[in-house]
Enzyme design. Structure first.
Site, short mmCIF file in Angstrom:
data_model
loop_
_atom_site.label_atom_id
_atom_site.label_comp_id
_atom_site.label_asym_id
_atom_site.label_seq_id
_atom_site.Cartn_x
_atom_site.Cartn_y
_atom_site.Cartn_z
N SER A 238 1.55 -5.66 17.47
CA SER A 238 2.47 -4.56 17.77
C SER A 238 2.43 -4.20 19.26
O SER A 238 1.40 -4.32 19.92
CB SER A 238 2.06 -3.33 16.95
OG SER A 238 2.74 -2.19 17.42
N TYR B 245 8.54 -3.13 20.57
CA TYR B 245 9.30 -1.88 20.48
C TYR B 245 10.00 -1.81 21.82
O TYR B 245 9.38 -1.61 22.86
CB TYR B 245 8.36 -0.68 20.29
CG TYR B 245 7.98 -0.45 18.84
CD1 TYR B 245 8.93 -0.49 17.83
CD2 TYR B 245 6.67 -0.16 18.48
CE1 TYR B 245 8.58 -0.26 16.51
CE2 TYR B 245 6.31 0.08 17.16
CZ TYR B 245 7.29 0.02 16.18
OH TYR B 245 6.95 0.25 14.88
N TYR C 252 -1.62 8.23 7.72
CA TYR C 252 -0.79 7.52 8.70
C TYR C 252 -0.39 6.15 8.13
O TYR C 252 0.74 5.69 8.33
CB TYR C 252 -1.54 7.36 10.04
CG TYR C 252 -0.64 6.75 11.08
CD1 TYR C 252 0.39 7.49 11.65
CD2 TYR C 252 -0.76 5.40 11.43
CE1 TYR C 252 1.27 6.91 12.55
CE2 TYR C 252 0.11 4.82 12.33
CZ TYR C 252 1.13 5.58 12.89
OH TYR C 252 2.00 4.99 13.77
N LYS D 206 13.48 -7.75 13.41
CA LYS D 206 12.79 -7.14 12.26
C LYS D 206 13.45 -5.81 11.90
O LYS D 206 13.70 -4.98 12.78
CB LYS D 206 11.32 -6.92 12.61
CG LYS D 206 10.50 -6.21 11.53
CD LYS D 206 9.02 -6.25 11.86
CE LYS D 206 8.15 -5.60 10.81
NZ LYS D 206 8.08 -4.14 10.90
N HIS E 211 10.39 -1.41 6.98
CA HIS E 211 9.24 -0.80 7.65
C HIS E 211 8.31 -0.12 6.63
O HIS E 211 7.71 0.91 6.89
CB HIS E 211 9.73 0.22 8.69
CG HIS E 211 8.90 0.30 9.93
ND1 HIS E 211 9.26 -0.28 11.13
CD2 HIS E 211 7.71 0.92 10.19
CE1 HIS E 211 8.35 -0.02 12.06
NE2 HIS E 211 7.39 0.71 11.52
N GLY F 149 6.27 -4.01 0.75
CA GLY F 149 5.88 -3.93 -0.65
C GLY F 149 5.03 -5.08 -1.14
O GLY F 149 4.66 -5.12 -2.32
N THR G 96 11.59 -5.23 16.79
CA THR G 96 11.76 -4.28 15.68
C THR G 96 12.91 -3.32 16.00
O THR G 96 12.89 -2.64 17.03
CB THR G 96 10.45 -3.51 15.44
OG1 THR G 96 9.46 -4.46 15.07
CG2 THR G 96 10.60 -2.48 14.33
N ARG H 232 8.22 12.00 8.52
CA ARG H 232 7.04 11.58 7.75
C ARG H 232 6.18 12.79 7.41
O ARG H 232 5.32 13.21 8.20
CB ARG H 232 6.23 10.57 8.56
CG ARG H 232 7.03 9.31 8.87
CD ARG H 232 6.23 8.30 9.65
NE ARG H 232 7.04 7.15 10.03
CZ ARG H 232 6.65 6.18 10.84
NH1 ARG H 232 5.45 6.23 11.38
NH2 ARG H 232 7.45 5.17 11.12
N ARG I 262 1.96 -6.87 -2.13
CA ARG I 262 0.59 -6.45 -2.46
C ARG I 262 -0.23 -7.57 -3.08
O ARG I 262 -1.45 -7.53 -3.03
CB ARG I 262 0.62 -5.27 -3.47
CG ARG I 262 1.32 -4.02 -2.94
CD ARG I 262 0.51 -3.38 -1.82
NE ARG I 262 1.19 -2.23 -1.24
CZ ARG I 262 2.02 -2.29 -0.20
NH1 ARG I 262 2.27 -3.44 0.40
NH2 ARG I 262 2.59 -1.20 0.27
C1 FNR Z 1 3.71 -0.37 10.41
N1 FNR Z 1 4.81 -1.19 10.73
C2 FNR Z 1 5.07 -1.50 12.04
N2 FNR Z 1 6.11 -2.36 12.33
C3 FNR Z 1 6.35 -2.73 13.61
O1 FNR Z 1 7.27 -3.49 13.84
N3 FNR Z 1 5.54 -2.23 14.61
C4 FNR Z 1 4.52 -1.38 14.41
O2 FNR Z 1 3.83 -0.97 15.32
C5 FNR Z 1 4.29 -0.97 13.07
N4 FNR Z 1 3.29 -0.08 12.77
C6 FNR Z 1 2.96 0.19 11.47
C7 FNR Z 1 1.87 1.01 11.19
C8 FNR Z 1 1.47 1.21 9.87
C9 FNR Z 1 0.28 2.05 9.58
C10 FNR Z 1 2.21 0.62 8.81
C11 FNR Z 1 1.79 0.80 7.37
C12 FNR Z 1 3.31 -0.15 9.09
C13 FNR Z 1 5.61 -1.80 9.65
C14 FNR Z 1 4.99 -3.13 9.20
O3 FNR Z 1 5.17 -4.12 10.16
C15 FNR Z 1 5.62 -3.62 7.89
O4 FNR Z 1 7.03 -3.62 8.04
C16 FNR Z 1 5.23 -2.72 6.71
O5 FNR Z 1 3.83 -2.50 6.73
C17 FNR Z 1 5.63 -3.34 5.40
O6 FNR Z 1 5.38 -2.45 4.34
P1 FNR Z 1 4.09 -2.59 3.38
O7 FNR Z 1 4.21 -3.93 2.70
O8 FNR Z 1 2.88 -2.52 4.25
O9 FNR Z 1 4.21 -1.44 2.44
#
Ligand code: FNR
Length: 389
Positions: A129, A153, A47, A261, A285, A318, A179, A188, A320
Site C-alpha cells: 500500500s 493512492y 480499523y 482496483k 475494498h 470476502g 486504487t 466508518r 476467507r
Molecule cells: C484495506 N484495503 C486497502 N486497499 C488499498 O488499495 N490500499 C490500502 O491501503 C488498503 N488498506 C486497507 C486496510 C485494511 C485494514 C483493510 C481491511 C483493507 C482493501 C484491501 O486491499 C482489500 O480490498 C480488502 O481487504 C478486501 O476485503 P476482505 O477480503 O479483506 O474483506
C-alpha cells in the site's frame, strides 16, 4: 526435487500433534475475526474489521460466496494436481496475492516487513500500500527476490506521484495497482466512534515522509514538525477525484503493467481496457467504502464477461477460505487478493501469524481443488458451481 503440495501444512500439523504440539493459531480462517477480536486492542481491531455504514456491503461480500456451491466430481485422478497460475506474466504457486493493506504498523511493529517476508517465502506476490508504515525501499529489501506490486493512492500532486512511481520501479515493484475507490474515506462508524484515524498522528505515512519531493514542500523534517507534515499529506491524499482522462499521466510515468482496483461495473472495466490498462481488481475494498453496495463476487461475472479476453481480471472482498478462492476462479478471476485474514494473523503473531494464515489458505485451496476432482485451475469454470436456491 518435486515441490511438496500446498496441502502439506495439514500433514505437518498432524505430525507435530504426535509430539504434543498444537498449531499456533486456529486453522478455520472464517472464524479468525472473532478469535482476533478477543485478543486485539479495540482500535486496530475495528480499523481492520470495520466497514462502511451499517456493514451491509461487507456482509454481502461474505454471503455471496455462500450462494455458490461447488459440485465435486469423482474418479478424476486428481492426485498430481497443480494449482499454479500466471498473473501479468509471472507464474505463481496458487491464485493468491496479499492485498494492499495500509498502516500495518498498528497491527504489529514489524508490519509490512513481516508480510513481505512471509509472501516471498511462500512465492505469493505482495501488493504494498501507499500508506505503508515502512518506506518502499525497506519493504522491497524484506521481500528480497519475491514478486511485489505497488498500490497507488493517487496523490493530488503530480510531482509527488511521479516520485512514488519512480521509487517503486527502482525498488523492483513489477506492477502498479491504482486504487480508484478511496479518494475519500467512507463513513466508518467504528473508527468514528473511537475517533481513530492513525494517519493523523503520522502513522502509515512512511512513503510520503521519506520522499524527497514530499519533503521539499516542508520547512522542517516530519520528525521535527509532525503536524505540518500531516497537514501537507492530508489534502494530497483525499478530497479530489480523478477522471479517466487523467490515467494518461499514470501511463506516462509507469512503464510496466497497470491494474485498476475497485472496479465493479462492466462499463468501467471496458473503459480500463480502452485506456490501455492491463488488468482490473474487482473489489469493493472489503465493504469499507460504499454501504449497501453490490457484493464483489456478484460483480465478478459481469466484468469477466465484458473484458475477460482483454484484461487480467483479479478479485477481492470476502475471501476467507480456499473454497472462496476456487469459487472466484471458477467465476472467471485469474487470482484472488486476500486481506483481512492475514491482517489478523499479523496482529496476533507478526511474521509467524501471516505465514500461518497464508499456509492454511493455500493448503485448504489445494485440498479443495483435489477433493472436488480438479487437477488444475483450468478445470474450473461455471460448470464447477451451482447457484444455491
Ligand atoms: C484495506 N484495503 C486497502 N486497499 C488499498 O488499495 N490500499 C490500502 O491501503 C488498503 N488498506 C486497507 C486496510 C485494511 C485494514 C483493510 C481491511 C483493507 C482493501 C484491501 O486491499 C482489500 O480490498 C480488502 O481487504 C478486501 O476485503 P476482505 O477480503 O479483506 O474483506
Amino acid at each position: 526435487m518435486t515441490t511438496p503440495p500446498l496441502s502439506m501444512y495439514s500433514s505437518e500439523i498432524y505430525l507435530r500433534g504426535m509430539a504434543g504440539e498444537r498449531p499456533p493459531f486456529p486453522t478455520d480462517l472464517s472464524a479468525f475475526e472473532s478469535y482476533a477480536k478477543e485478543r486485539m486492542e479495540p482500535e486496530p481491531y475495528w480499523y481492520a474489521a470495520g466497514a462502511a455504514g451499517s456493514g451491509a456491503t461487507n456482509r454481502a461480500n461474505l454471503e455471496a460466496f455462500d450462494h455458490w456451491r461447488i459440485v465435486p466430481r469423482m474418479l478424476t485422478g486428481a492426485t498430481a494436481r497443480n494449482p499454479q497460475t500466471t498473473v501479468l506474466g509471472t507464474t505463481i504457486p496458487a491464485p493468491v496475492l496479499t492485498a494492499p493493506v495500509g498502516v500495518q504498523g498498528i497491527m504489529h511493529p514489524d508490519g509490512e516487513l513481516a508480510v513481505a517476508r512471509a509472501s516471498a517465502e511462500l512465492g505469493i506476490p505482495m501488493i504494498l500500500s501507499t500508506v505503508s508504515s515502512y518506506p518502499i525501499e525497506q519493504v522491497a529489501e524484506a521481500n528480497g527476490d519475491g514478486v511485489r506490486w505497488f498500490q497507488l493512492y493517487w496523490p493530488n500532486d503530480e510531482d509527488v506521484c511521479a516520485s512514488f512511481l519512480s521509487r517503486a520501479k527502482a525498488a523492483g515493484f513489477s506492477a502498479l495497482v491504482v486504487t480508484l475507490d478511496t479518494w475519500l474515506l467512507g463513513w466508518r462508524p467504528h473508527d468514528l466512534d473511537h475517533a481513530y484515524l492513525p494517519f493523523l498522528t503520522g502513522k502509515g505515512l512512511a512513503t510520503y515522509f521519506t520522499d524527497p519531493v514530499f519533503q521539499a514542500g516542508l520547512d522542517k523534517a516530519p520528525e521535527d514538525d509532525m503536524q505540518a507534515a500531516v497537514l501537507r499529506w492530508l489534502p494530497m491524499f483525499t478530497g479530489a477525484d480523478h477522471t479517466w482522462e487523467n490515467l494518461a499521466f499514470i501511463r506516462d510515468h509507469w512503464d510496466g503493467p497497470i491494474v485498476l482496483k475497485g472496479v465493479q461495473h462492466p462499463d468501467d472495466a471496458r473503459r480500463a481496457a480502452d485506456a490501455g490498462m492491463q488488468g482490473v481488481v474487482v473489489s469493493n475494498h472489503g465493504g469499507r467504502q460504499v454501504d449497501g453496495a453490490i457484493a464483489s463476487l456478484d460483480a465478478l461475472p459481469g466484468v469477466v464477461h465484458a473484458v475477460g479476453d482483454r484484461l487480467e481480471v483479479l478479485f477481492d472482498s470476502g475471501v476467507r477460505t480456499g473454497s472462496d478462492v476456487l469459487k472466484a476462479v471458477a467465476l472467471g478471476a485469474k487470482a484472488a487478493l486476500v486481506g483481512r485474514p492475514w491482517v489478523y494473523g499479523l496482529a496476533l503473531g507478526g511474521y509467524d501469524g501471516v505465514r500461518h494464515v497464508l499456509r492454511c489458505l493455500l493448503a485448504d485451496l489445494d485440498l479443495g481443488l483435489a477433493l472436488s476432482g480438479n487437477s488444475s485451475l483450468a478445470d474450473l469454470g461455471a460448470h464447477t458451481l451451482q447457484r444455491r436456491r
